[in-house]
Design a protein around this motif. Structure first.
Motif, PDB file in Angstrom:
ATOM      1  N   PRO A 144       0.793  -1.234   0.000  1.00  0.00           N
ATOM      2  CA  PRO A 144       0.000   0.000   0.000  1.00  0.00           C
ATOM      3  C   PRO A 144       0.822   1.279   0.000  1.00  0.00           C
ATOM      4  CG  PRO A 144      -0.822  -1.568   1.625  1.00  0.00           C
ATOM      5  CD  PRO A 144       0.504  -2.074   1.171  1.00  0.00           C
ATOM      6  N   GLY A 145       2.110   1.178   0.362  1.00  0.00           N
ATOM      7  CA  GLY A 145       2.959   2.365   0.383  1.00  0.00           C
ATOM      8  C   GLY A 145       3.503   2.663   1.763  1.00  0.00           C
ATOM      9  N   GLY A 146       4.630   3.363   1.805  1.00  0.00           N
ATOM     10  CA  GLY A 146       5.255   3.715   3.071  1.00  0.00           C
ATOM     11  C   GLY A 146       5.605   2.490   3.885  1.00  0.00           C
ATOM     12  N   ASP A 147       5.379   2.588   5.208  1.00  0.00           N
ATOM     13  CA  ASP A 147       5.718   1.473   6.083  1.00  0.00           C
ATOM     14  C   ASP A 147       4.496   0.608   6.413  1.00  0.00           C
ATOM     15  OD1 ASP A 147       4.311   3.183   7.697  1.00  0.00           O
ATOM     16  OD2 ASP A 147       5.823   3.301   9.285  1.00  0.00           O
ATOM     17  N   VAL A 148       3.455   0.698   5.576  1.00  0.00           N
ATOM     18  CA  VAL A 148       2.223  -0.054   5.812  1.00  0.00           C
ATOM     19  C   VAL A 148       2.265  -1.381   5.060  1.00  0.00           C
ATOM     20  CG1 VAL A 148      -0.283  -0.038   5.557  1.00  0.00           C
ATOM     21  CG2 VAL A 148       0.924   2.085   6.121  1.00  0.00           C
ATOM     22  N   TYR A 149       1.924  -2.460   5.742  1.00  0.00           N
ATOM     23  CA  TYR A 149       1.835  -3.766   5.111  1.00  0.00           C
ATOM     24  C   TYR A 149       0.434  -3.978   4.543  1.00  0.00           C
ATOM     25  CZ  TYR A 149       6.282  -5.208   7.182  1.00  0.00           C
ATOM     26  OH  TYR A 149       7.610  -5.304   7.525  1.00  0.00           O
ATOM     27  N   GLY A 150       0.377  -4.648   3.395  1.00  0.00           N
ATOM     28  CA  GLY A 150      -0.908  -5.051   2.857  1.00  0.00           C
ATOM     29  C   GLY A 150      -1.348  -6.362   3.478  1.00  0.00           C
ATOM     30  N   THR A 151      -2.647  -6.525   3.662  1.00  0.00           N
ATOM     31  CA  THR A 151      -3.204  -7.773   4.183  1.00  0.00           C
ATOM     32  C   THR A 151      -3.753  -8.581   3.017  1.00  0.00           C
ATOM     33  OG1 THR A 151      -3.756  -6.764   6.307  1.00  0.00           O
ATOM     34  CG2 THR A 151      -4.915  -8.787   5.717  1.00  0.00           C
ATOM     35  N   VAL A 152      -3.219  -9.782   2.844  1.00  0.00           N
ATOM     36  CA  VAL A 152      -3.544 -10.608   1.687  1.00  0.00           C
ATOM     37  C   VAL A 152      -3.936 -12.005   2.143  1.00  0.00           C
ATOM     38  CG1 VAL A 152      -2.635 -11.616  -0.452  1.00  0.00           C
ATOM     39  CG2 VAL A 152      -1.975  -9.290   0.215  1.00  0.00           C
ATOM     40  N   ALA A 153      -5.010 -12.541   1.597  1.00  0.00           N
ATOM     41  CA  ALA A 153      -5.417 -13.920   1.855  1.00  0.00           C
ATOM     42  C   ALA A 153      -4.715 -14.833   0.863  1.00  0.00           C
ATOM     43  CB  ALA A 153      -6.926 -14.061   1.734  1.00  0.00           C
ATOM     44  N   VAL A 154      -4.089 -15.880   1.381  1.00  0.00           N
ATOM     45  CA  VAL A 154      -3.293 -16.790   0.564  1.00  0.00           C
ATOM     46  C   VAL A 154      -3.841 -18.206   0.700  1.00  0.00           C
ATOM     47  CG1 VAL A 154      -1.013 -17.853   0.360  1.00  0.00           C
ATOM     48  CG2 VAL A 154      -1.211 -15.381   0.676  1.00  0.00           C
ATOM     49  N   THR A 155      -3.930 -18.904  -0.405  1.00  0.00           N
ATOM     50  CA  THR A 155      -4.337 -20.304  -0.423  1.00  0.00           C
ATOM     51  C   THR A 155      -3.125 -21.162  -0.755  1.00  0.00           C
ATOM     52  OG1 THR A 155      -6.563 -19.721  -1.163  1.00  0.00           O
ATOM     53  CG2 THR A 155      -5.875 -22.011  -1.468  1.00  0.00           C
ATOM     54  N   THR A 156      -2.858 -22.189   0.049  1.00  0.00           N
ATOM     55  CA  THR A 156      -1.694 -23.043  -0.147  1.00  0.00           C
ATOM     56  C   THR A 156      -2.076 -24.318  -0.904  1.00  0.00           C
ATOM     57  OG1 THR A 156      -1.992 -24.138   1.993  1.00  0.00           O
ATOM     58  CG2 THR A 156      -0.629 -22.169   1.959  1.00  0.00           C
ATOM     59  N   ALA A 157      -1.087 -24.936  -1.511  1.00  0.00           N
ATOM     60  CA  ALA A 157      -1.309 -26.149  -2.298  1.00  0.00           C
ATOM     61  C   ALA A 157      -1.434 -27.357  -1.371  1.00  0.00           C
ATOM     62  CB  ALA A 157      -0.154 -26.356  -3.270  1.00  0.00           C
ATOM     63  N   PRO A 158      -2.499 -28.151  -1.523  1.00  0.00           N
ATOM     64  CA  PRO A 158      -2.658 -29.347  -0.692  1.00  0.00           C
ATOM     65  C   PRO A 158      -1.453 -30.282  -0.843  1.00  0.00           C
ATOM     66  CG  PRO A 158      -4.676 -28.880  -1.915  1.00  0.00           C
ATOM     67  CD  PRO A 158      -3.620 -27.971  -2.474  1.00  0.00           C
ATOM     68  N   GLY A 159      -0.992 -30.817   0.291  1.00  0.00           N
ATOM     69  CA  GLY A 159       0.118 -31.753   0.271  1.00  0.00           C
ATOM     70  C   GLY A 159       1.490 -31.122   0.252  1.00  0.00           C
ATOM     71  N   SER A 160       1.554 -29.806   0.146  1.00  0.00           N
ATOM     72  CA  SER A 160       2.855 -29.127   0.130  1.00  0.00           C
ATOM     73  C   SER A 160       3.422 -29.027   1.535  1.00  0.00           C
ATOM     74  CB  SER A 160       2.722 -27.723  -0.469  1.00  0.00           C
ATOM     75  OG  SER A 160       1.892 -26.896   0.343  1.00  0.00           O
ATOM     76  N   ARG A 161       4.738 -28.857   1.610  1.00  0.00           N
ATOM     77  CA  ARG A 161       5.381 -28.632   2.916  1.00  0.00           C
ATOM     78  C   ARG A 161       4.798 -27.378   3.564  1.00  0.00           C
ATOM     79  NH1 ARG A 161      10.466 -29.459   1.742  1.00  0.00           N
ATOM     80  NH2 ARG A 161      10.808 -31.311   3.027  1.00  0.00           N
ATOM     81  N   LEU A 162       4.585 -26.339   2.755  1.00  0.00           N
ATOM     82  CA  LEU A 162       4.042 -25.087   3.285  1.00  0.00           C
ATOM     83  C   LEU A 162       2.687 -25.306   3.927  1.00  0.00           C
ATOM     84  CD1 LEU A 162       4.336 -21.971   3.501  1.00  0.00           C
ATOM     85  CD2 LEU A 162       3.062 -21.838   1.352  1.00  0.00           C
ATOM     86  N   ALA A 163       1.815 -26.078   3.291  1.00  0.00           N
ATOM     87  CA  ALA A 163       0.474 -26.315   3.830  1.00  0.00           C
ATOM     88  C   ALA A 163       0.531 -26.998   5.187  1.00  0.00           C
ATOM     89  CB  ALA A 163      -0.352 -27.146   2.847  1.00  0.00           C
ATOM     90  N   THR A 164       1.507 -27.891   5.382  1.00  0.00           N
ATOM     91  CA  THR A 164       1.633 -28.556   6.683  1.00  0.00           C
ATOM     92  C   THR A 164       2.074 -27.575   7.764  1.00  0.00           C
ATOM     93  OG1 THR A 164       3.954 -29.228   6.413  1.00  0.00           O
ATOM     94  CG2 THR A 164       2.270 -30.703   5.514  1.00  0.00           C
ATOM     95  N   LEU A 165       2.715 -26.486   7.372  1.00  0.00           N
ATOM     96  CA  LEU A 165       3.235 -25.516   8.334  1.00  0.00           C
ATOM     97  C   LEU A 165       2.254 -24.405   8.672  1.00  0.00           C
ATOM     98  CD1 LEU A 165       6.844 -25.120   6.871  1.00  0.00           C
ATOM     99  CD2 LEU A 165       6.203 -26.395   8.920  1.00  0.00           C
TER     100      LEU A 165
END
Length: 239
Positions: A144-165
């Motif tokens: 969004p600019g400056g020191d502001v973080y954007g809030t984003v919804a993320v969908t992970t891939a089933p069976g991935s290492r990331l999804a288990t975490l």
């Protein structure tokens, strides 16, 4: 008692002011080190070093590596001309982190890439970046600019290492105007609703994960806990 694993964190190099000082400094937001310590690791800061062989010597003493966020990657690293919004790249940092990644590959070291770290890992693998994501998605939500973080919804891939975490879906804090376009050697394992690639990982036994968001800014310990667990396993195998 098993010793806490050493986790290297790459740093920024830039002008900074504190106390009576206003000078060039090697630094990193405290959240990174706190997140590593909370997960049971010992954080070690890794400022850029130009000496030949330095990356190999450092990696030999680490149990895991975090390639941190920061400025844009030099477009010449992936044979591209700079976009008008691409700025601030630091050749010494690019060179250092690419050397660390090469040494980590050779040693089988667990690696976590965060934001710029994910982008650099893609480039290291022979991939390329989209230099200004708003050109593709039509909005500024990811940064969004400056020191502001954007809030984003993320969908992970089933069976991935990331999804288990982190689970099948996770709300994350983003601060990036660039994103990964191609990523040889990595599987795409998470996306935002607008299609932006938000995470990638290697297949096989080695723990090598990269995310486009900033997990250190939230009370979300899955990624760091996974990294530190992999670091312990790496140390137990003798590197």
């Amino acid at each position: 008692m098993t010793q806490a694993p050493l986790v290297g964190l790459t740093t920024y190099r830039q002008q900074a002011a504190w106390g009576v000082w206003d000078t060039r400094a090697d630094l990193l937001p405290t959240e990174y080190a706190v997140a590593v310590e909370a997960a049971g690791g010992v954080p070690v800061l890794l400022p850029p070093v130009a000496a030949t062989g330095a990356a190999e010597r450092v990696v030999a003493r680490l149990d895991a590596l975090v390639v941190s966020g920061g400025e844009d990657v030099d477009p010449s690293r992936y044979a591209a001309e700079p976009h008008p919004r691409t700025a601030g790249w630091q050749p010494e940092r690019d060179a250092w982190e690419l050397s660390l990644l090469a040494a980590a590959d050779e040693a089988g070291l667990p690696v976590l890439g965060i934001c710029r770290g994910m982008q650099l890992m893609a480039v290291h693998g022979g991939g390329a970046l989209d230099q200004h994501t708003p050109d593709l998605v039509g909005h500024e939500t990811h940064s969004p600019g400056g020191d502001v973080y954007g809030t984003v919804a993320v969908t992970t891939a089933p069976g991935s290492r990331l999804a288990t975490l982190v689970g099948p879906e996770v709300e994350v804090s983003c601060h990036h105007h660039q994103s990964v376009a191609t990523h040889p050697g990595f599987e795409a394992v998470a996306r935002a609703a607008d299609g932006t690639l938000e995470a990638m990982e290697t297949t096989g036994e080695r723990w090598c994960v990269a995310v486009q968001w900033h997990p250190e800014t939230r009370v979300e310990t899955g990624l760091m806990t996974g990294l530190v667990a992999a670091a312990r396993a790496h140390a137990a195998r003798g590197g």
